[in-house]
Design a protein around this motif. Structure first.
Motif: not given
Lengths: 220, 220
Positions: B31-34, B82-86
């Protein structure tokens, strides 16, 4: 206006004195200095008051805790604690540093997903006769990992030198470990941090031994 | 400088194609394209590669997933997400609205603490012969509650009309429910949201049927 009115009302905790997840929420309220009302839900009386149709409307999962706060009702203790922390930020229960935030959540989830669900009342009822060994097995498995992680992350508390959600999860899980006769001397870091935390007022006033629904013979 | 160098390196996911918690993290990355590298940890081969001393240094809990990212190694899928999101905020996986944030975490924890741990491989191995009934029991118990909660919180997705961490937890749990032959027609809201999500590229590319370690006979 509904929201403003709701915010003026004290939060209501639907919990049980002995539930470790209810204790987590009580610690959070105490650390924040937030007054709240308690509605006891006796998990064993009458076959379990959490199973009534009335309580099902509070928490469809039929577990404690559930909290009514700011006009909404929430279940799942870590979701409740993080909501309290985001709406009432002082003192913080999640640190500002991004990597420490992740470590706090990792330790909290290790306990809340990796240990507690496998030794809760409902699961042990399904396990039957071997419930003591079952509980010990999963607590020891989790505590071995936790001890190793805490050696990396801890200072005075689970992550560095500030109290966090990880500490809020640790103490009630150690209480459960003691109930199930786990030998804590195997886990010196866990034992040390737990002792330090149990000196603090917020952990004392929220203890299962002194709640409104604590039976007289378990009071201290 | 170590930190800057670490940030330039691709994250590494230690996971297993079929692990629902590994799938959660794959969805978040997608979803983040990582871009990330995968190190497969086969949970059944050789008695379980997660049990080796080498893997224990990656995750002392000896479970998947674990992620090495920005110079640290994290376990517990929701802490990782949540780490990825932050650290990589676009698109957000936790909404900005405080009550919706709490609902996202409540639903995520209902699945991650209330359902998944009771039907994972390790627990079912301990349960033995009755493992299918055991898994069905706990998935049905959780899905009944989840269906009721989603009727209040959902729009197109689990909470309103934006994809969140709750959706990331939902889809892999529905996949597990199907593996354990749970009748999803009992849960029309869960079924509908899952179908909508499974149309999206991030959920397709991360599916257990098309990972580097997916065996040929399970590929599609």
């Amino acid at each position: 206006m509904r929201t403003s009115f709701a915010c003026l009302m004290k939060p209501v905790l639907h919990g049980y004195f002995r539930s470790s997840c209810s204790w987590r929420v009580r610690i959070a309220f105490a650390l924040k200095g937030i007054e709240y009302d308690q509605v006891p839900v006796n998990l064993v009386k009458d076959g379990g008051q959490q199973l009534t149709d009335q309580y099902k409307t509070v928490n469809p999962m039929q577990q404690v805790p559930a909290v009514t706060i700011d006009g909404i009702t929430l279940s799942q203790s870590l979701a409740i604690i993080q909501y309290i922390d985001e709406t009432r930020p002082r003192p913080p229960l999640i640190p500002a540093d991004l990597q420490q935030r992740a470590q706090v959540r990792m330790i909290s989830d290790l306990i809340a997903s990796g240990i507690q669900p496998l030794q809760n009342l409902y699961v042990l009822q399904k396990v039957g006769e071997e419930k003591l060994q079952w509980a010990q097995h999963f607590i020891n498995k989790g505590f071995k990992a936790l001890e190793s992680i805490l050696k990396q992350t801890s200072g005075t508390y689970c992550v560095g030198n500030e109290i966090s959600m990880a500490d809020i999860c640790l103490v009630p899980q150690v209480y459960n470990a003691e109930r199930y006769k786990v030998d804590l001397d195997q886990y010196p870091t866990i034992k040390q941090i737990n002792q330090t935390l149990m000196e603090l007022e917020a952990f004392k006033v929220s203890h299962p031994s002194c709640q409104p629904d604590t039976p007289d013979d378990l009071r201290s």
